[in-house]
Design a protein around this motif. Structure first.
Motif, PDB file in Angstrom:
ATOM      1  N   ARG A 225       0.796  -1.478   0.116  1.00 33.80           N
ATOM      2  CA  ARG A 225       0.020  -0.226   0.148  1.00 33.80           C
ATOM      3  C   ARG A 225       1.148   0.893   0.125  1.00 33.80           C
ATOM      4  N   GLY A 226       2.283   1.390   0.171  1.00 29.71           N
ATOM      5  CA  GLY A 226       2.945   2.224   0.010  1.00 29.71           C
ATOM      6  C   GLY A 226       3.320   2.612   1.214  1.00 29.71           C
ATOM      7  N   ARG A 227       3.354   2.040   2.246  1.00 31.67           N
ATOM      8  CA  ARG A 227       3.361   2.393   3.822  1.00 31.67           C
ATOM      9  C   ARG A 227       4.375   2.208   4.256  1.00 31.67           C
TER      10      ARG A 227
ATOM     11  N   ARG B   1       4.381   6.839   7.112  1.00 23.85           N
ATOM     12  CA  ARG B   1       4.288   7.094   5.937  1.00 23.85           C
ATOM     13  C   ARG B   1       4.195   6.464   4.801  1.00 23.85           C
ATOM     14  N   GLU B   2       4.356   7.687   3.474  1.00 22.97           N
ATOM     15  CA  GLU B   2       4.417   7.248   2.367  1.00 22.97           C
ATOM     16  C   GLU B   2       5.697   7.224   2.179  1.00 22.97           C
TER      17      GLU B   2
ATOM     18  N   SER C 262       8.454   6.169  -1.477  1.00 21.01           N
ATOM     19  CA  SER C 262       8.871   5.891  -2.784  1.00 21.01           C
ATOM     20  C   SER C 262       8.272   5.304  -3.672  1.00 21.01           C
TER      21      SER C 262
ATOM     22  N   ALA D 225       9.412   0.639   1.143  1.00 18.35           N
ATOM     23  CA  ALA D 225       8.407   0.607   2.176  1.00 18.35           C
ATOM     24  C   ALA D 225       8.203  -0.682   2.716  1.00 18.35           C
TER      25      ALA D 225
END
Length: 137
Positions: free
Chosen positions: A13-15, A92-93, A95, A100
């Motif tokens: 999920r990019g987290r 946090r987001e 890259s 991640a």
């Protein structure tokens, strides 16, 4: 394993989670795991070689039922973790999902006070990348 899989799902999920966030998750889920999943798993494993009181086939049928309850306990833990992810802004987001995943694995290693074998980490990352490619197609 459930927490590591959760962290990899968050990576998809990019987290990217911090060590503190991973520790917070562990505090939230640890009691359930320690009270239900681990004892059920220990019982299931012990029943591989049950005492001779009960016939082998009957003992194996009971072991299968214990296994089903163990899996249900893990499923409930996963549902709770999913709910936690949706209720709070974890991480946090990042890259990329790979970045991640690396951050989340590092956070989990810190939580466990150790390091994982590099080949195992690379295998996990390769599987995650393959999953990303199939999802994009």
């Amino acid at each position: 394993v459930n927490l590591l899989l959760f962290l990899l799902w968050q990576a998809r999920r990019g987290r990217a989670l911090t060590v503190a966030e991973a520790e917070g998750l562990e505090r939230r889920i640890g009691a359930w795991r320690d009270m239900t999943v681990i004892p059920l798993r220990a019982l299931r494993r012990a029943l591989k070689s049950p005492p001779p009181l009960v016939a082998g086939a009957t003992a194996e049928l009971f072991r299968t039922k214990v296994k089903a309850v163990e899996l249900e306990a893990e499923r409930l833990q996963q549902e709770a973790m999913y709910q936690l992810a949706n209720e709070s802004a974890l991480g946090r987001e990042a890259s990329s999902p790979e970045q991640a995943a690396r951050a989340n694995i590092a956070a989990y290693e810190a939580l466990c006070s150790g390091t994982f074998p590099k080949p195992a980490i690379e295998t996990l990352l390769a599987a995650l990348a393959a999953l990303e490619r199939t999802t994009e197609e």
